[in-house]
Design a protein around this motif. Structure first.
Motif, PDB file in Angstrom:
ATOM      1  N   LEU A 128       4.998   9.550   2.544  1.00 22.88           N
ATOM      2  CA  LEU A 128       4.734   9.883   1.141  1.00 22.88           C
ATOM      3  C   LEU A 128       3.805   8.847   0.516  1.00 22.88           C
ATOM      4  CD1 LEU A 128       5.327  11.433  -1.517  1.00 22.88           C
ATOM      5  CD2 LEU A 128       7.328   9.938  -1.802  1.00 22.88           C
ATOM      6  N   ALA A 129       4.053   7.570   0.805  1.00 25.91           N
ATOM      7  CA  ALA A 129       3.190   6.509   0.274  1.00 25.91           C
ATOM      8  C   ALA A 129       1.773   6.635   0.815  1.00 25.91           C
ATOM      9  CB  ALA A 129       3.779   5.142   0.624  1.00 25.91           C
ATOM     10  N   LEU A 130       1.637   7.082   2.057  1.00 29.31           N
ATOM     11  CA  LEU A 130       0.314   7.237   2.667  1.00 29.31           C
ATOM     12  C   LEU A 130      -0.484   8.340   1.983  1.00 29.31           C
ATOM     13  CD1 LEU A 130      -1.688   6.595   4.986  1.00 29.31           C
ATOM     14  CD2 LEU A 130      -0.486   8.316   6.345  1.00 29.31           C
ATOM     15  N   ILE A 131       0.130   9.519   1.813  1.00 33.78           N
ATOM     16  CA  ILE A 131      -0.615  10.640   1.230  1.00 33.78           C
ATOM     17  C   ILE A 131      -0.794  10.483  -0.285  1.00 33.78           C
ATOM     18  CG2 ILE A 131       0.159  12.201   3.045  1.00 33.78           C
ATOM     19  CD1 ILE A 131       2.166  13.393   1.092  1.00 33.78           C
ATOM     20  N   GLN A 133      -0.821   4.979  -1.880  1.00 32.46           N
ATOM     21  CA  GLN A 133      -0.178   3.742  -2.305  1.00 32.46           C
ATOM     22  C   GLN A 133      -0.829   2.577  -1.559  1.00 32.46           C
ATOM     23  OE1 GLN A 133       2.222   3.739  -4.806  1.00 32.46           O
ATOM     24  NE2 GLN A 133       1.627   5.910  -4.902  1.00 32.46           N
ATOM     25  N   SER A 134      -0.650   1.395  -2.069  1.00 33.56           N
ATOM     26  CA  SER A 134      -1.302   0.217  -1.485  1.00 33.56           C
ATOM     27  C   SER A 134      -0.830  -0.031  -0.053  1.00 33.56           C
ATOM     28  CB  SER A 134      -1.002  -1.019  -2.341  1.00 33.56           C
ATOM     29  OG  SER A 134       0.370  -1.347  -2.251  1.00 33.56           O
ATOM     30  N   LEU A 135      -1.680  -0.745   0.696  1.00 33.34           N
ATOM     31  CA  LEU A 135      -1.310  -1.075   2.080  1.00 33.34           C
ATOM     32  C   LEU A 135      -0.050  -1.931   2.124  1.00 33.34           C
ATOM     33  CD1 LEU A 135      -4.826  -1.843   3.648  1.00 33.34           C
ATOM     34  CD2 LEU A 135      -3.429   0.216   3.910  1.00 33.34           C
ATOM     35  N   GLU A 136       0.102  -2.814   1.167  1.00 32.63           N
ATOM     36  CA  GLU A 136       1.285  -3.679   1.152  1.00 32.63           C
ATOM     37  C   GLU A 136       2.544  -2.862   0.896  1.00 32.63           C
ATOM     38  OE1 GLU A 136       1.515  -6.712   2.044  1.00 32.63           O
ATOM     39  OE2 GLU A 136      -0.640  -7.059   2.292  1.00 32.63           O
ATOM     40  N   ALA A 137       2.455  -1.836   0.058  1.00 32.24           N
ATOM     41  CA  ALA A 137       3.609  -0.965  -0.187  1.00 32.24           C
ATOM     42  C   ALA A 137       3.964  -0.183   1.071  1.00 32.24           C
ATOM     43  CB  ALA A 137       3.316  -0.021  -1.351  1.00 32.24           C
ATOM     44  N   GLN A 138       2.943   0.283   1.747  1.00 30.99           N
ATOM     45  CA  GLN A 138       3.187   1.000   2.992  1.00 30.99           C
ATOM     46  C   GLN A 138       3.804   0.067   4.040  1.00 30.99           C
ATOM     47  OE1 GLN A 138      -0.305   3.192   4.360  1.00 30.99           O
ATOM     48  NE2 GLN A 138      -1.020   3.433   2.253  1.00 30.99           N
ATOM     49  N   LEU A 139       3.255  -1.148   4.133  1.00 31.34           N
ATOM     50  CA  LEU A 139       3.758  -2.108   5.116  1.00 31.34           C
ATOM     51  C   LEU A 139       5.219  -2.470   4.852  1.00 31.34           C
ATOM     52  CD1 LEU A 139       3.261  -4.003   7.489  1.00 31.34           C
ATOM     53  CD2 LEU A 139       2.370  -5.700   5.877  1.00 31.34           C
TER      54      LEU A 139
END
Length: 499
Positions: free
Chosen positions: A312-315, A318-324
């Motif tokens: 969901l964060a990817l599509i 959202q920021s890379l740090e949030a995804q990480l």
């Protein structure tokens, strides 16, 4: 000189004389002595004759036994070693009697060590066998041939299973999974039960994360077999696989209405909260498998829910740090399930400038055939601005038939775009599109390269392909064509890629 002077003493008295014998006594004594002498002479003569006769007989027998040669001494014996051995007491060792008759010495001319005498040995060779014994022997021979026939029929299964086991032991999991699938097909064709082979197959494909395939393999086992102690690991794999699948179905049901929306239109917080609620929700009762076994789990898998939160964060851009942060959370929840998080973790490490080698080592340890480490190194070089090095490594991976060859072509195209070689970028993406199974991201990148290279027809074809499959063209692509962004901003800002 008198006698006194000679002896120096008085003479002894003269002894009394014995009475005179009769006149015939001397004659009688003489006759008795002569008779005794003659008798002794006769005895000596008889003894000498017997002794001579015994010697002559002994010499004759010795001469006969030695081929007629007269033995003058022990050195004249033809073969002194053949003389019977004597034991410590000087007695000749006796030969054992026949084990059959018990009367004659054992041993034959052909086999001196035989347990039977010549007569018994010959008789036993022609002893009549009982008909039932002959029949039993024939039946045993028939069973031997039948067993060989059955074993020959199963040789293919044994060879295939051994090959699959060897691949699994070497952590070459792709080859092992393919080999186990082949064994399973052979078992079904031969109508042969191979529960232990199925067990090892399930353990292997579970390590790869092929959860839907576990259901197929588990259907080959009997329900009660999964309850046996030595199938405990298989039962755990089946239960967890069904839990992952059920969690994925529930999460996709929540996400499906938003997959076709633009990133800015997705209500990220609301959807994220709906996914989070799955972690405490009670799933429906699992359906029984083909063999009647009902998987056992009472909650959704939290790690799998977090995976869909990352998606969901990817599509939603959202920021890379949030995804990480979400991927790191997956690792904390399911550290053994490298298939669920390791690739994502390595890509995010590469895009955020972190060292990808620890993740590469983790992936290589889990599966020696995994081509992901090479891809992660290419992405890390590309995001660091080492374009030529990234292209060289990607081309090397393609030549080695890396499983992610299509993505390698895409990374080469991105590097050429960033270097300003738009025609080369389009050529690389088109080659990857034609030679591999293209992903949605590859088609969007192909459209971007076609737009940059002025390939209008190719651009229109890519757009049509996406729309016919239910997808829309990436906002990055349309923004570039509209002049609202540049190639550099797409690949060096935000998600560092076409989204």
């Amino acid at each position: 000189m008198d006698e006194t002077k000679k002896t120096g003493g008085p003479l002894p008295e003269e002894p009394a004389k014995a009475p005179a014998p009769q006149e015939d006594a001397p004659k009688a004594e003489a006759l008795d002595a002569q008779a005794l002498h003659e008798e002794m002479e006769d005895l000596a003569r008889v003894f000498q004759e017997e002794l001579d006769r015994a010697k002559a007989q002994a010499e004759q027998e010795a001469s006969f036994e030695n081929g007629g040669m007269l033995i003058q001494s022990l050195d004249d014996l033809p073969n002194r070693q053949e003389a019977p051995e004597e034991d410590a007491g000087g007695e000749t060792e006796e030969k054992p009697l026949c084990a059959c008759c018990g009367e004659h010495p054992a041993g034959t001319k052909k086999n001196p060590d035989s347990l039977y005498c010549p007569a018994c040995d010959e008789g036993l060779r022609h002893y009549p066998f009982d008909f039932l014994n002959i029949l039993l022997a024939l039946v045993l021979v028939a069973f031997v041939f039948y067993g060989g026939y059955r074993f020959a029929g199963q040789t293919e299964v044994f060879v295939q299973a051994a090959t699959a086991d060897r691949y699994a032991a070497q952590d070459t999991l792709y080859a092992a999974a393919d080999a186990y699938a082949q064994v399973q097909t052979t078992l079904e064709d031969e109508r042969t039960d191979g529960a232990l082979v199925t067990k090892r197959a399930i353990q292997t494909i579970y390590r790869l994360g092929y959860m839907s395939n576990i259901r197929d393999f588990a259907g080959q086992l009997r329900s009660w077999e999964l309850q046996m102690p030595h199938f405990r690991s298989v039962k755990t794999a089946v239960d967890r696989a069904e839990q992952f699948l059920a969690t994925g179905d529930a999460a996709q049901e929540i996400l499906s209405p938003y997959l076709s929306m633009a990133a800015e239109e997705i209500p990220y917080d609301d959807v994220f909260a709906a996914l989070e609620a799955l972690k405490t929700a009670a799933p429906d009762t699992p359906e029984a498998l083909e063999n009647g076994y009902v998987p056992q789990f009472s909650e959704y898998n939290a790690g799998m829910v977090t995976f869909y939160q990352y998606y969901l964060a990817l599509i939603s851009n959202q920021s890379l740090e949030a995804q990480l942060a979400l991927v790191e959370q997956i690792r904390e929840l399911e550290p053994e399930e490298t298939w669920l998080y390791a690739t994502l973790l390595g890509e995010l490490y590469a895009k955020t400038g972190r060292d990808v080698e620890p993740v590469c080592a983790l992936l290589q340890e889990a599966n020696a055939e995994d081509g992901t480490p090479a891809l992660l190194r290419v992405i890390a070089l590309r995001t660091a601005g080492s374009y030529d090095e990234a292209v060289a490594m990607a081309e090397e991976a393609i030549a080695a038939e890396n499983e992610y060859a299509g993505e390698m072509y895409r990374q080469i195209g991105i590097c050429r775009l960033l270097q300003g070689y738009y025609a080369q970028a389009y050529a690389q993406l088109d080659e990857g599109f034609q030679s591999t199974n293209p992903s949605v991201q590859m088609v969007n990148t192909l459209a971007l390269c076609a737009a940059a290279a002025g390939e209008t027809d190719a651009y229109n074809d890519a757009v049509e392909m996406l729309e016919s499959s239910g997808y829309t063209v990436s906002a990055d692509v349309t923004a570039y064509r509209a002049g609202e962004c540049t190639i550099e901003s797409i690949f060096t800002e935000g998600d560092l890629d076409v989204t």
